[in-house]
Write an enzyme that holds these catalytic residues in place. Structure first.
Site, PDB file in Angstrom:
ATOM      1  N   SER D  70      -5.544  15.146 -34.047  1.00 44.15           N
ATOM      2  CA  SER D  70      -5.118  16.458 -33.538  1.00 44.15           C
ATOM      3  C   SER D  70      -4.504  17.363 -34.593  1.00 44.15           C
ATOM      4  CB  SER D  70      -4.126  16.291 -32.392  1.00 44.15           C
ATOM      5  OG  SER D  70      -4.799  15.843 -31.235  1.00 44.15           O
ATOM      6  N   LYS D  73      -6.393  20.398 -35.301  1.00 46.47           N
ATOM      7  CA  LYS D  73      -6.376  21.611 -34.466  1.00 46.47           C
ATOM      8  C   LYS D  73      -5.781  22.797 -35.216  1.00 46.47           C
ATOM      9  CE  LYS D  73      -6.173  18.929 -30.205  1.00 46.47           C
ATOM     10  NZ  LYS D  73      -5.282  18.229 -29.267  1.00 46.47           N
ATOM     11  N   TYR D 203     -15.695  19.110 -32.291  1.00 52.08           N
ATOM     12  CA  TYR D 203     -14.362  18.575 -32.023  1.00 52.08           C
ATOM     13  C   TYR D 203     -14.224  17.142 -32.542  1.00 52.08           C
ATOM     14  CZ  TYR D 203     -10.230  17.222 -29.371  1.00 52.08           C
ATOM     15  OH  TYR D 203      -8.987  16.764 -29.014  1.00 52.08           O
ATOM     16  N   TYR D 255       3.142  18.377 -28.526  1.00 49.43           N
ATOM     17  CA  TYR D 255       2.975  18.058 -27.110  1.00 49.43           C
ATOM     18  C   TYR D 255       4.261  18.364 -26.328  1.00 49.43           C
ATOM     19  CZ  TYR D 255      -0.793  15.566 -29.420  1.00 49.43           C
ATOM     20  OH  TYR D 255      -1.859  15.243 -30.205  1.00 49.43           O
ATOM     21  N   VAL D 273      -2.867  11.623 -33.028  1.00 46.19           N
ATOM     22  CA  VAL D 273      -2.772  10.350 -32.330  1.00 46.19           C
ATOM     23  C   VAL D 273      -2.903   9.134 -33.266  1.00 46.19           C
ATOM     24  CG1 VAL D 273      -5.209  10.058 -31.759  1.00 46.19           C
ATOM     25  CG2 VAL D 273      -3.466   9.243 -30.166  1.00 46.19           C
TER      26      VAL D 273
END
Lengths: 319, 319, 319, 319
Positions: D70, D73, D203, D255, D273
């Site tokens: 992630s 991103k 992705y 998060y 992660v």
């Protein structure tokens, strides 16, 4: 006389059912949020069936009174519809009431605020707490003394004087924070119109009404009889209103287990947290079972099993 | 013969109802998400009642085929239960199925993902899209050719061969993004087991089945007859399963209007986005009405009015 | 002296910003839920910057008092942390407080009950109404007279006596149904411990405090100065607590627009429904802007524009 | 040179921090949803700080590559903004992008569909999976070969060639049911425009990029330097865009723990992660820590502790 299989004697059947269902209470748990409920004797079990012609069948503790709790929601709704009918005119179909409270299952627990907020203070139906508070708000407006009017209706339907348990009133009054939250939320949307404490008074009073399984089985019969109380011949509410109340009971009367009840029991029912469940089967009977321990959905564990067996063995289902 | 008021001739009643209800279609709107639905002739109206003895009553466009769409969910569930029964053993009560899909009303629109996520991929009931996909996942596993098995069941119940509309299949297949989203979400929770495209194939195929109101009125009767098709005497599913399907239809069959249907119509129904609605009244009849324009809840506007009038004027209600 | 571009005179810049931002008020709308807010003069505009050395820069209506409303949430939290620190022992890090109210953005409107119900009565952060009520519940427990303690803190930080608007107190007290709903919901989960009316009293009192933009710009500086009020040298709260409050302001201080504020303004801010916004930039300044009309997110329309321009033209950003 | 307390040597500090933080990994748990993550060596720990002048400080496994997951991103968003800027015209401020994906914290887990459905397919921010898929949808449209463009950007920023882990690509591709669900849901709202599999390809590819802590600490510095890569002097994105990305990292990058990170760490971070976390402090440094075991919010357990200690002991905070 009931249309059940000719070889079955109903009194004997009720005894059988009692023997089978009563032990299931051990798998449930009595409600504990107020002492008056927590102290309930968990092995109490009463079952009563009253036919349209007045024949009564009862077993166990069918003559021991208990707080009717949420079962009162059915009769508070009936009282509101009665007042709406007697007010006559455009209002007599209850249309204004159905703008304030819906007739659809909620899909959420009986006391959830989520749906209430998403749907701008209009509860899904009058069988969940928020909906019952709207009904009581109608009663505050439409009755001189809503608490007395409710007890008067119950007494007439039961054929005996119905009183309240003052301990339940006092204990519910000091612990009902979530109901208060729902009432104020509906006030914030303008859907609750009277002062919250006035509405809560009516609500707590009706929950505290003490009745026996026999009395409730008598009382519910008019919903299976086009709105006419078979004992007195009195038209309690109109036929269409009686059928609407029965329809709401079937789709919404047993919280998140209404779909399961529709299948397992197969006729309109309404449960209460003290362990009572009333049912009405069109043209046939009123029934009430009482056993305090509840299952995880909040319905009487042994009570539901008893109604299931009654329905199956006596072929009492609308499907 | 139906038990309705003796002075009422059913054929004449259906004609009356058609005259009254048909104009209401103008207040609804046909579904437009695929061309095959958007191009529906909005003034089509068919109504058929088939009694248990096979007597058929029909008016209007009762013999014009339309895509059954979500009405198929009832019969896909029946096919799954049939396969479960024939597999026998512990599984014959469908217990494993009811761990994958519930039997409670959803309280949310038919295609919502919110509840599905909160409840970890277990849909509330088999009448909403997500629940139907779980049923179809069972069919993929249990049938050699689920699409053929479905059409075979419909053909047998209709008494005539049922085929699919290839345009509907092709158009639904390329626009069903939300159904794909639900399927993958259930896969992520491990509740959908076959590959998503395989399950979608079965789903799209059943929605595209073309049937007439008359065929559907015939086909649904076994649910009002303890699971036995009155035409052939064949036990389609067991009596308890038939009653369960009927109970699910009553509590969940018409989306967010199930409570309203329970009151206004008073017997189990299931609607589809092409404007069809089927109904079944225990021991009495199967019925189907078709009129493409929908109300804001997604049920046929004129169709619901027709069923309401039929129920009221012929006293067809379970309450 | 501020580190802004040397060619820019801050007083002149504030005048420029006032000229540019003030007209934007016409695109907003004053809050109308109580008369005291509805009657606000929508063309009021005040802007004040106070440097760490005490230098004050002000334009427009910077000396006109207005109800601080939700800006008070920052200072009520500070007062609670102060009490926790002075209680000493294990509690001095506020750990017990952070079990009752979180520090994460809510993603829901400032007064939503949905998240509160899902997360069992623990509000996401102390900048939303529910979280502020938990903070006030701490104050009821920890202060002899929480209302007086709050006004005393504000007076010390403002360097002038701060009083309340009795009209705001009275009007908020009779219209705060949704806050009552949240308070009772938190009571039902056991997270609000004092009687709801006592907590509401503290909340309504702090919202009604009347302060000027100049006073608030002075008052907020300790959050940009390791918890020390630069005017008095007093350690209001510890450095880590001051940074935590600033972090909560940045991530949660402007409702659903906190992410936008983080980018457009770039330093910690807190807004109120009367149109005030305070901000604090570490080691640099306190700022407050006031213009009653709000944007759709509930923040002062012209006020946000003014802070954006101040940040951009004077290079005041933490990023 | 960094402005930290003069008595502290940064290299020695990193060694200290490594000693303290590394054992905390035992309290976390590595992600297990794909074998490539489940097999991660849980005692790996790398920490790298790169100053603006290029001085590098590193300890432990700072030169061992891991899948950035992630963390990608942030850079995919940067690539999209770069393409938007180079397209020029009205679009160069990214306005069109911000209509498709928000900039506010979500208040829900990183992969929730609830908010996505309520807000009609517009994800809250580009740091949650749904938002990243929208960014990738932009890349599919704006790049000839989005996968190659992404790796090229990462290679330039890292100063070394970046490749992907084919096992991660293959395993993510077959298990990403929930991402598929979100992608199809956004398609159903018309907010995802390319074919879902094409977007998923981009992705999965970016998540599988293999980089070391040192490379990532280098790569993130331009976000703390007005958009200019200090190594090459290249303007990667405009200064305002760089600050916006940093603001989104601070409010949404870790998060449901972003509020906690804002306080404990105090500068913009983004976690993945596989146990990596990158951070950027304006005008000062880029940092990256890697330790596979995660806490219950999904952030590296030891990694967060290390950044907390670095921030506190070297006084690295924006507040």
């Amino acid at each position: 006389m009931l249309k059940g299989p000719c070889a079955v004697d109903l009194d004997r059947l009720l005894t059988d059912i009692t023997d089978h269902a009563r032990p299931l209470a051990a798998e449930g748990a009595v409600a504990t949020y107020i002492p008056a409920l927590a102290s309930a004797e968990s092995d109490r079990f009463g079952l009563a069936v009253v036919e349209m012609d007045g024949t009564e069948h009862a077993t166990g503790d069918a003559d021991v009174p208990f707080p009717i709790q949420s079962i009162s929601k059915v009769f508070a709704l009936v009282l509101a519809l009665q007042k709406i009918e007697s007010a006559g005119g455009d209002a007599c179909d209850g249309a204004a009431l159905w703008e304030r409270v819906g007739v659809e299952p909620s899909g959420d627990p009986f006391n959830s605020l989520v749906q209430l907020e998403h749907e701008e203070g209009v509860p899904r139906n009058p069988m969940i707490n928020a909906g019952a508070l709207i009904v009581d708000d109608e009663l505050v407006e439409r009755c001189d003394d809503a608490r007395a009017s409710f007890l008067d209706l119950m007494s007439r339907l039961a054929g005996e004087e119905v009183t309240v348990d003052p301990d339940v009133i006092e204990q519910e009054g000091t612990t009902g924070h979530r109901n208060m939250a729902m009432a104020y939320l509906m006030s914030s949307f303008g859907n609750l119109r009277s002062a919250v404490p006035d509405v809560m008074d009516v609500y707590v009073n009706q929950c505290a009404a003490l009745m026996t399984a026999r009395q409730l089985a008598r009382a519910v019969r008019f919903l299976a009889n086009d709105g006419v109380d078979p004992a007195s011949g009195e038209q309690i509410i109109s036929g269409p209103h009686a059928r609407r109340v029965a329809a709401i009971m079937l789709t919404c009367g047993t919280y998140d287990a209404s779909g399961q009840f529709a299948f397992d029991v197969g006729f309109p029912c309404k449960s209460g947290v003290a362990g009572g469940i009333v049912g009405a089967l069109a043209d046939e009977l009123g029934v009430c079972v009482w056993s305090p321990p509840l299952d995880e959905k909040g319905n009487s564990k042994a009570g539901k099993a008893a109604l299931h067996e009654l329905s199956e063995r006596y072929n009492l289902t609308v499907f």
